[in-house]
Design a protein around this motif. Structure first.
Motif, PDB file in Angstrom:
ATOM      1  N   ASN A   1       0.662  -1.370   0.554  1.00 50.95           N
ATOM      2  CA  ASN A   1       0.021  -0.012   0.327  1.00 50.95           C
ATOM      3  C   ASN A   1       1.287   1.423  -0.042  1.00 50.95           C
ATOM      4  N   ILE A   2       2.001   1.178   0.802  1.00 58.19           N
ATOM      5  CA  ILE A   2       2.271   2.376   1.268  1.00 58.19           C
ATOM      6  C   ILE A   2       3.225   2.531  -0.818  1.00 58.19           C
ATOM      7  N   MET A   3       3.366   1.417  -1.336  1.00 61.27           N
ATOM      8  CA  MET A   3       4.889   1.808  -2.671  1.00 61.27           C
ATOM      9  C   MET A   3       3.484   2.004  -3.042  1.00 61.27           C
ATOM     10  N   ALA A   4       2.247   1.847  -3.642  1.00 60.27           N
ATOM     11  CA  ALA A   4       1.218   2.303  -4.983  1.00 60.27           C
ATOM     12  C   ALA A   4       0.605   3.461  -4.443  1.00 60.27           C
ATOM     13  N   ILE A   5       0.507   4.252  -3.269  1.00 55.21           N
ATOM     14  CA  ILE A   5       0.371   6.026  -3.316  1.00 55.21           C
ATOM     15  C   ILE A   5       2.053   7.057  -2.987  1.00 55.21           C
ATOM     16  N   ALA A   6       3.404   5.281  -3.150  1.00 57.12           N
ATOM     17  CA  ALA A   6       4.462   6.623  -2.750  1.00 57.12           C
ATOM     18  C   ALA A   6       4.861   7.536  -4.178  1.00 57.12           C
ATOM     19  N   GLU A   7       5.702   8.573  -4.409  1.00 56.77           N
ATOM     20  CA  GLU A   7       5.727   9.380  -5.189  1.00 56.77           C
ATOM     21  C   GLU A   7       6.902   8.617  -5.982  1.00 56.77           C
ATOM     22  N   PHE A   8       8.216   7.801  -5.530  1.00 56.10           N
ATOM     23  CA  PHE A   8       8.585   7.116  -5.568  1.00 56.10           C
ATOM     24  C   PHE A   8       9.176   6.222  -4.877  1.00 56.10           C
ATOM     25  N   VAL A   9       9.500   4.880  -5.438  1.00 52.84           N
ATOM     26  CA  VAL A   9      10.134   3.797  -5.349  1.00 52.84           C
ATOM     27  C   VAL A   9      10.785   3.409  -5.787  1.00 52.84           C
ATOM     28  N   ASP A  10      11.553   2.446  -4.668  1.00 50.71           N
ATOM     29  CA  ASP A  10      12.708   2.001  -5.247  1.00 50.71           C
ATOM     30  C   ASP A  10      13.133   0.421  -4.952  1.00 50.71           C
ATOM     31  N   LYS A  11      13.302  -0.455  -6.120  1.00 52.28           N
ATOM     32  CA  LYS A  11      12.897  -1.582  -5.219  1.00 52.28           C
ATOM     33  C   LYS A  11      14.324  -2.345  -5.656  1.00 52.28           C
ATOM     34  N   PHE A  12      14.996  -2.351  -4.363  1.00 52.30           N
ATOM     35  CA  PHE A  12      16.146  -3.211  -4.290  1.00 52.30           C
ATOM     36  C   PHE A  12      16.327  -4.977  -4.628  1.00 52.30           C
ATOM     37  N   GLN A  13      17.710  -5.115  -4.549  1.00 50.59           N
ATOM     38  CA  GLN A  13      17.838  -6.479  -5.656  1.00 50.59           C
ATOM     39  C   GLN A  13      18.989  -6.345  -4.485  1.00 50.59           C
ATOM     40  N   ALA A  14      19.299  -8.437  -3.558  1.00 49.85           N
ATOM     41  CA  ALA A  14      20.530  -8.494  -3.251  1.00 49.85           C
ATOM     42  C   ALA A  14      20.906  -9.495  -3.963  1.00 49.85           C
ATOM     43  N   ILE A  15      21.866 -10.612  -3.917  1.00 50.21           N
ATOM     44  CA  ILE A  15      22.632 -11.504  -4.687  1.00 50.21           C
ATOM     45  C   ILE A  15      22.012 -12.627  -4.111  1.00 50.21           C
ATOM     46  N   CYS A  16      21.624 -13.817  -5.177  1.00 51.04           N
ATOM     47  CA  CYS A  16      20.912 -14.687  -4.426  1.00 51.04           C
ATOM     48  C   CYS A  16      21.933 -15.679  -3.920  1.00 51.04           C
ATOM     49  N   MET A  17      21.900 -16.307  -2.929  1.00 51.07           N
ATOM     50  CA  MET A  17      23.036 -17.522  -1.786  1.00 51.07           C
ATOM     51  C   MET A  17      23.117 -18.115  -2.429  1.00 51.07           C
ATOM     52  N   VAL A  18      22.595 -19.021  -2.877  1.00 49.31           N
ATOM     53  CA  VAL A  18      22.328 -20.129  -3.846  1.00 49.31           C
ATOM     54  C   VAL A  18      22.927 -19.724  -5.314  1.00 49.31           C
ATOM     55  N   CYS A  19      22.598 -19.298  -5.964  1.00 44.32           N
ATOM     56  CA  CYS A  19      22.921 -19.348  -7.504  1.00 44.32           C
ATOM     57  C   CYS A  19      23.917 -18.192  -7.562  1.00 44.32           C
ATOM     58  N   GLY A  20      23.462 -17.495  -6.916  1.00 41.56           N
ATOM     59  CA  GLY A  20      24.188 -15.890  -7.970  1.00 41.56           C
ATOM     60  C   GLY A  20      23.668 -14.987  -8.686  1.00 41.56           C
ATOM     61  N   ASN A  21      21.965 -15.050  -8.927  1.00 39.21           N
ATOM     62  CA  ASN A  21      21.371 -14.115  -9.577  1.00 39.21           C
ATOM     63  C   ASN A  21      21.018 -13.471  -8.700  1.00 39.21           C
ATOM     64  N   PRO A  22      20.251 -12.017  -9.277  1.00 38.38           N
ATOM     65  CA  PRO A  22      19.715 -10.823  -8.654  1.00 38.38           C
ATOM     66  C   PRO A  22      18.362 -11.766  -7.958  1.00 38.38           C
ATOM     67  N   ALA A  23      18.743 -10.930  -6.398  1.00 38.28           N
ATOM     68  CA  ALA A  23      17.638 -12.019  -5.741  1.00 38.28           C
ATOM     69  C   ALA A  23      16.204 -10.878  -5.312  1.00 38.28           C
ATOM     70  N   THR A  24      14.880 -11.185  -5.261  1.00 36.25           N
ATOM     71  CA  THR A  24      14.103 -10.586  -4.993  1.00 36.25           C
ATOM     72  C   THR A  24      12.997 -11.020  -3.860  1.00 36.25           C
ATOM     73  N   ARG A  25      13.301 -12.202  -3.049  1.00 33.13           N
ATOM     74  CA  ARG A  25      12.827 -12.779  -1.774  1.00 33.13           C
ATOM     75  C   ARG A  25      14.015 -12.913  -0.814  1.00 33.13           C
ATOM     76  N   THR A  26      12.924 -13.448   0.636  1.00 27.12           N
ATOM     77  CA  THR A  26      13.601 -14.008   1.349  1.00 27.12           C
ATOM     78  C   THR A  26      13.344 -14.934   1.902  1.00 27.12           C
ATOM     79  N   GLN A  27      14.484 -15.676   2.054  1.00 25.94           N
ATOM     80  CA  GLN A  27      14.451 -17.546   2.156  1.00 25.94           C
ATOM     81  C   GLN A  27      14.561 -17.055   4.673  1.00 25.94           C
ATOM     82  N   ARG A  28      13.397 -18.152   4.454  1.00 22.28           N
ATOM     83  CA  ARG A  28      12.841 -17.889   6.619  1.00 22.28           C
ATOM     84  C   ARG A  28      14.084 -19.730   6.140  1.00 22.28           C
ATOM     85  N   LEU A  29      15.017 -19.727   7.204  1.00 18.90           N
ATOM     86  CA  LEU A  29      15.224 -21.538   7.602  1.00 18.90           C
ATOM     87  C   LEU A  29      15.428 -20.894   9.180  1.00 18.90           C
ATOM     88  N   ILE A  30      14.794 -22.490   9.335  1.00 19.69           N
ATOM     89  CA  ILE A  30      14.783 -22.856  10.431  1.00 19.69           C
ATOM     90  C   ILE A  30      15.281 -24.199  11.151  1.00 19.69           C
TER      91      ILE A  30
END
Length: 196
Positions: A130-159
């Motif tokens: 909702n914040i993204m929808a009403i914001a004038e500016f949105v910056d979507k950052f990527q990390a690096i996938c800790m498995v394959c090295g591709n751009p990462a857009t998800r957060t993997q929870r490990l237990i």
């Protein structure tokens, strides 16, 4: 990114864990201070991983923050002459975060919100979409996938080293868990029957 004087707006900084969201928020806070603009920084009480009183990046950078229980409490701490309001871990706030940041922007404040756009399941997290929808500016950052090295857009929870089940609570306070940045292909969320 910077509008004319006496004009408020909302900026959203989003992405998975380890993508540099808090680091970017801290960078913008510091640039604001260099410009001699009055800024106040807020964070939710639930976020006490690295510090109870500071916004802290994974790189160890930090800025002092006002800790609040809920979104409406932000308005109680706002000083009249503040020009910029920064909010870290915005996904943890209640639905009133939308009213609060709209009110601030409508009252000529620059509002910077950082947070996770998706939870460990890969689904929209809290009110961040909702914040993204009403914001004038949105910056979507990527990390690096800790498995394959591709751009990462998800957060993997490990237990205990294994991907968390889909039916685990979204927020686990005090749990012995860890997180990794993952790409879409490497992100795994098993359901009770083991199906992805």
């Amino acid at each position: 990114m910077y509008g004319p004087k006496n004009h408020g707006w909302i900026e959203a900084i989003v992405g998975p864990m380890y993508s540099g969201k808090s680091e970017e928020l801290i960078r913008r806070v510091r640039r604001t201070k260099i410009a001699k603009q009055k800024i106040q920084v807020f964070k939710p009480k639930i976020d006490n991983r690295f510090s109870k009183m500071d916004v802290v990046s994974h790189q160890g950078e930090k800025e002092e923050a006002i800790v609040v229980e809920n979104a409406e409490e932000i308005l109680r701490f706002i000083e009249n002459d503040v020009q910029v309001v920064a909010i870290d871990e915005a996904q943890f706030f209640d639905e009133n975060i939308i009213k609060v940041i709209n009110y601030l922007a409508d009252n000529e404040k620059r509002v910077i919100c950082a947070g996770l756009d998706t939870d460990f399941k890969g689904e929209p997290f809290g009110y961040m979409p909702n914040i993204m929808a009403i914001a004038e500016f949105v910056d979507k950052f990527q990390a690096i996938c800790m498995v394959c090295g591709n751009p990462a857009t998800r957060t993997q929870r490990l237990i205990d080293g294994k991907p968390a089940n889909y039916y685990e609570p979204v927020v686990l306070v005090g749990a012995q868990e860890s997180y990794e940045a993952r790409c879409r292909k490497c992100h795994t969320v098993p359901k009770n029957n083991g199906v992805r």
